[in-house]
Write a protein that holds these residues in place. Structure first.
Motif, PDB file in Angstrom:
ATOM      1  N   PHE A   1       0.819  -1.226   0.000  1.00  0.00           N
ATOM      2  CA  PHE A   1       0.000   0.000   0.000  1.00  0.00           C
ATOM      3  C   PHE A   1       0.848   1.270   0.000  1.00  0.00           C
ATOM      4  N   ILE A   2       2.153   1.110  -0.310  1.00  0.00           N
ATOM      5  CA  ILE A   2       3.021   2.277  -0.401  1.00  0.00           C
ATOM      6  C   ILE A   2       2.461   3.235  -1.461  1.00  0.00           C
ATOM      7  N   GLY A   3       2.384   4.501  -1.111  1.00  0.00           N
ATOM      8  CA  GLY A   3       1.774   5.504  -1.981  1.00  0.00           C
ATOM      9  C   GLY A   3       0.354   5.820  -1.555  1.00  0.00           C
ATOM     10  N   ARG A   4      -0.232   4.947  -0.750  1.00  0.00           N
ATOM     11  CA  ARG A   4      -1.586   5.175  -0.242  1.00  0.00           C
ATOM     12  C   ARG A   4      -1.612   5.326   1.278  1.00  0.00           C
ATOM     13  N   ILE A   5      -0.463   5.059   1.925  1.00  0.00           N
ATOM     14  CA  ILE A   5      -0.404   5.168   3.386  1.00  0.00           C
ATOM     15  C   ILE A   5      -0.179   6.619   3.779  1.00  0.00           C
ATOM     16  N   GLU A   6      -1.117   7.141   4.549  1.00  0.00           N
ATOM     17  CA  GLU A   6      -0.992   8.512   5.047  1.00  0.00           C
ATOM     18  C   GLU A   6      -0.324   8.547   6.416  1.00  0.00           C
ATOM     19  N   LYS A   7      -0.627   7.549   7.251  1.00  0.00           N
ATOM     20  CA  LYS A   7      -0.090   7.546   8.609  1.00  0.00           C
ATOM     21  C   LYS A   7      -0.103   6.121   9.151  1.00  0.00           C
ATOM     22  N   ILE A   8       0.928   5.812   9.938  1.00  0.00           N
ATOM     23  CA  ILE A   8       0.997   4.523  10.636  1.00  0.00           C
ATOM     24  C   ILE A   8       1.184   4.784  12.121  1.00  0.00           C
ATOM     25  N   ASP A   9       0.349   4.162  12.920  1.00  0.00           N
ATOM     26  CA  ASP A   9       0.478   4.259  14.373  1.00  0.00           C
ATOM     27  C   ASP A   9       0.482   2.834  14.930  1.00  0.00           C
ATOM     28  N   ALA A  10       1.676   2.379  15.356  1.00  0.00           N
ATOM     29  CA  ALA A  10       1.826   1.016  15.874  1.00  0.00           C
ATOM     30  C   ALA A  10       2.034   0.992  17.379  1.00  0.00           C
ATOM     31  N   GLN A  11       2.065   2.168  18.010  1.00  0.00           N
ATOM     32  CA  GLN A  11       2.357   2.259  19.444  1.00  0.00           C
ATOM     33  C   GLN A  11       3.690   1.590  19.771  1.00  0.00           C
ATOM     34  N   ASP A  12       4.586   1.612  18.798  1.00  0.00           N
ATOM     35  CA  ASP A  12       5.922   1.028  18.957  1.00  0.00           C
ATOM     36  C   ASP A  12       6.863   1.862  18.094  1.00  0.00           C
ATOM     37  N   ASP A  13       7.518   2.854  18.707  1.00  0.00           N
ATOM     38  CA  ASP A  13       8.357   3.801  17.958  1.00  0.00           C
ATOM     39  C   ASP A  13       9.510   3.107  17.254  1.00  0.00           C
ATOM     40  N   ALA A  14      10.104   2.099  17.907  1.00  0.00           N
ATOM     41  CA  ALA A  14      11.248   1.402  17.301  1.00  0.00           C
ATOM     42  C   ALA A  14      10.822   0.681  16.028  1.00  0.00           C
ATOM     43  N   TRP A  15       9.654   0.026  16.058  1.00  0.00           N
ATOM     44  CA  TRP A  15       9.188  -0.686  14.869  1.00  0.00           C
ATOM     45  C   TRP A  15       8.864   0.297  13.748  1.00  0.00           C
ATOM     46  N   GLU A  16       8.256   1.436  14.082  1.00  0.00           N
ATOM     47  CA  GLU A  16       7.912   2.421  13.049  1.00  0.00           C
ATOM     48  C   GLU A  16       9.176   2.973  12.398  1.00  0.00           C
ATOM     49  N   ARG A  17      10.204   3.268  13.211  1.00  0.00           N
ATOM     50  CA  ARG A  17      11.460   3.771  12.641  1.00  0.00           C
ATOM     51  C   ARG A  17      12.086   2.736  11.721  1.00  0.00           C
ATOM     52  N   GLN A  18      12.037   1.482  12.142  1.00  0.00           N
ATOM     53  CA  GLN A  18      12.599   0.420  11.311  1.00  0.00           C
ATOM     54  C   GLN A  18      11.824   0.272  10.001  1.00  0.00           C
ATOM     55  N   PHE A  19      10.513   0.379  10.062  1.00  0.00           N
ATOM     56  CA  PHE A  19       9.683   0.267   8.863  1.00  0.00           C
ATOM     57  C   PHE A  19      10.051   1.342   7.849  1.00  0.00           C
ATOM     58  N   TYR A  20      10.181   2.588   8.309  1.00  0.00           N
ATOM     59  CA  TYR A  20      10.518   3.689   7.395  1.00  0.00           C
ATOM     60  C   TYR A  20      11.962   3.582   6.917  1.00  0.00           C
ATOM     61  N   ALA A  21      12.869   3.094   7.781  1.00  0.00           N
ATOM     62  CA  ALA A  21      14.262   2.932   7.368  1.00  0.00           C
ATOM     63  C   ALA A  21      14.380   1.887   6.264  1.00  0.00           C
ATOM     64  N   GLU A  22      13.601   0.829   6.348  1.00  0.00           N
ATOM     65  CA  GLU A  22      13.620  -0.197   5.302  1.00  0.00           C
ATOM     66  C   GLU A  22      13.088   0.354   3.991  1.00  0.00           C
ATOM     67  N   LEU A  23      12.077   1.218   4.067  1.00  0.00           N
ATOM     68  CA  LEU A  23      11.575   1.865   2.849  1.00  0.00           C
ATOM     69  C   LEU A  23      12.634   2.754   2.224  1.00  0.00           C
ATOM     70  N   ALA A  24      13.382   3.477   3.086  1.00  0.00           N
ATOM     71  CA  ALA A  24      14.456   4.337   2.575  1.00  0.00           C
ATOM     72  C   ALA A  24      15.544   3.509   1.905  1.00  0.00           C
ATOM     73  N   ASP A  25      15.885   2.356   2.511  1.00  0.00           N
ATOM     74  CA  ASP A  25      16.880   1.468   1.889  1.00  0.00           C
ATOM     75  C   ASP A  25      16.393   0.988   0.532  1.00  0.00           C
ATOM     76  N   MET A  26      15.130   0.629   0.435  1.00  0.00           N
ATOM     77  CA  MET A  26      14.586   0.161  -0.827  1.00  0.00           C
ATOM     78  C   MET A  26      14.579   1.289  -1.862  1.00  0.00           C
ATOM     79  N   TYR A  27      14.259   2.494  -1.415  1.00  0.00           N
ATOM     80  CA  TYR A  27      14.239   3.639  -2.330  1.00  0.00           C
ATOM     81  C   TYR A  27      15.638   3.900  -2.883  1.00  0.00           C
TER      82      TYR A  27
END
Length: 414
Positions: free
Chosen positions: A375-401
């Motif tokens: 759903f990349i391109g359609r995600i406006e916001k993610i709230d997982a109540q886990d800051d470490a997991w959210e940072r890792q998720f975005y870092a992996e997207l940056a690596d892929m980019y």
């Protein structure tokens, strides 16, 4: 003198491991198998080429050749890997006694061990001049084996034990068609394959889109685990690549709808949380002691599975995940339908025009990543109540980019 090549096998686990390697990973060379000698590899490779010759693809690599198995599910109506189960080795006594016993035990006739032994001596061995004999102990073991296999049945008549043949299964055309489907789709399909071999089967009318031919190689492991679950027993799991067996209490068998892999879930120790083992990594299953808390653990797992996404637990904590999505309700309605179908126990709520919130409670945030990435391109916001997991998720997207576009991309650029 070198021993001649024997196409038959004694240990199914050996051929199973090679077939799995050739099919899953492909183009394996002799040097890639270090657990056994080169001669062992040559023998097993020739067996694989014999059993599955239509599906073998060989490629010359350097000084040797590499082999892989390529099976197109769309081009077959029966799993070709059933053939691997039909190559078990046997002794001279095995083959002699099988045909002799099937000849002696006609329907509705029962004999004691001594009567069977007398008939073998008088009607069969008398035709041989080489002094070949069958001992009473050998015959008793073979009769007991056939009782366990369900070929023969025993009954006591006074002090004597008599054996008789179990009536064969007669299948209607409807039953044959049902077996043709379920032997390819359901666990323990090799049993359906054996049943149909005894019949003049109909031509199969089924073809399959999602078809996991590897399941056939795990049938014995699957059967043993189901037996342990039914008997509420602990087991010892012998895993490929590990010297010591793992003590485990199986609770459920699960099948991944994404990968087709099958898992057994259970506990390694009393009081511990649940763990998973893939069936294709289990070599043998041995029954152990009775599990005293089995029903309690089954009830516990029934509660736990409500929050499972895949075969894994993320620190054994249930996470509340909310994903805000921007989706065109008119032109992308198929996306909404897909989320409802594939979002498992999550819920999709419309917030405003073209804005939706997908919410789910799950143990396995990491297991959800492949689903969320679609759903990349359609995600406006993610709230997982886990800051470490959210940072890792975005870092992996940056690596892929960076991999596909340009260097220097930071997490905040996405």
């Amino acid at each position: 003198m070198a021993k001649s090549f024997n196409e038959l096998i004694k240990n199914f686990a050996v051929i199973r491991n090679y077939v799995r390697e050739f099919y899953v990973y492909g183009f394996k060379q002799r040097e890639d198998f270090t657990e056994k000698s080169g001669r062992s590899y040559d023998n097993v490779r020739r067996r694989v080429e014999s059993y599955l010759r239509e599906y073998v693809d060989v490629e010359q690599q350097g000084s040797g050749k590499a082999l892989r198995l390529f099976i197109d599910p769309n081009g077959i109506t029966e799993n070709p890997m059933f053939a691997v189960w039909q190559a078990k080795s046997f002794t001279k006594n095995d083959v002699f006694l099988h045909f002799v016993l099937m000849d002696i035990f006609q329907m509705n006739e029962a004999y004691s061990v001594n009567q069977v032994l007398a008939r073998i001596d008088a009607d069969y061995l008398a035709c041989f001049a080489d002094g070949f004999l069958i001992e009473a102990l050998t015959l008793r073991k073979k009769l007991a084996e056939y009782v366990e296999l369900g070929v023969l049945q025993r009954e006591s008549r006074g002090r004597e034990v008599y054996f008789s043949r179990v009536a064969g299964v007669v299948l209607s055309d409807r039953a044959k068609m049902a077996l043709q489907f379920f032997k390819e789709m359901a666990p323990l399909g090799v049993l359906g394959h054996y049943l149909l071999q005894q019949e003049k089967a109909l031509d199969s009318v089924f073809s399959y889109k999602h078809y996991f031919v590897m399941h056939v190689l795990e049938e014995q492991v699957c059967f043993d685990l189901l037996g342990a679950i039914r008997a509420e027993r602990w087991v010892l799991l012998s895993l490929y690549g590990r010297e010591r067996a793992v003590r485990f209490m199986p609770v459920k068998l699960l099948v991944s709808a994404q990968s087709g892999r099958r898992y057994v879930v259970g506990k390694s120790k009393r009081g511990q949380f649940f763990a998973f083992h893939r069936l294709d990594q289990i070599e043998f299953v041995e029954l152990d002691e009775v599990a005293t808390d089995f029903e309690v653990d089954v009830a516990h797992f029934d509660e736990v599975r409500k929050f499972m996404w895949s075969a894994g637990f993320d620190r054994r904590v249930v996470h509340e995940l909310r994903v805000t999505l921007c989706i065109d309700e008119v032109r992308e309605s198929y996306m909404l339908e897909r989320i409802r179908n594939e979002g498992r126990h999550g819920t999709l709520t419309r917030v405003t025009v073209n804005r939706f919130v997908y919410a789910i409670a799950t143990y396995d945030l990491n297991g959800m990543k492949p689903f969320l990435r679609t759903f990349i391109g359609r995600i406006e916001k993610i709230d997982a109540q886990d800051d470490a997991w959210e940072r890792q998720f975005y870092a992996e997207l940056a690596d892929m980019y960076r991999l596909y576009f340009e260097e220097g991309t930071m997490v905040g650029d996405i």
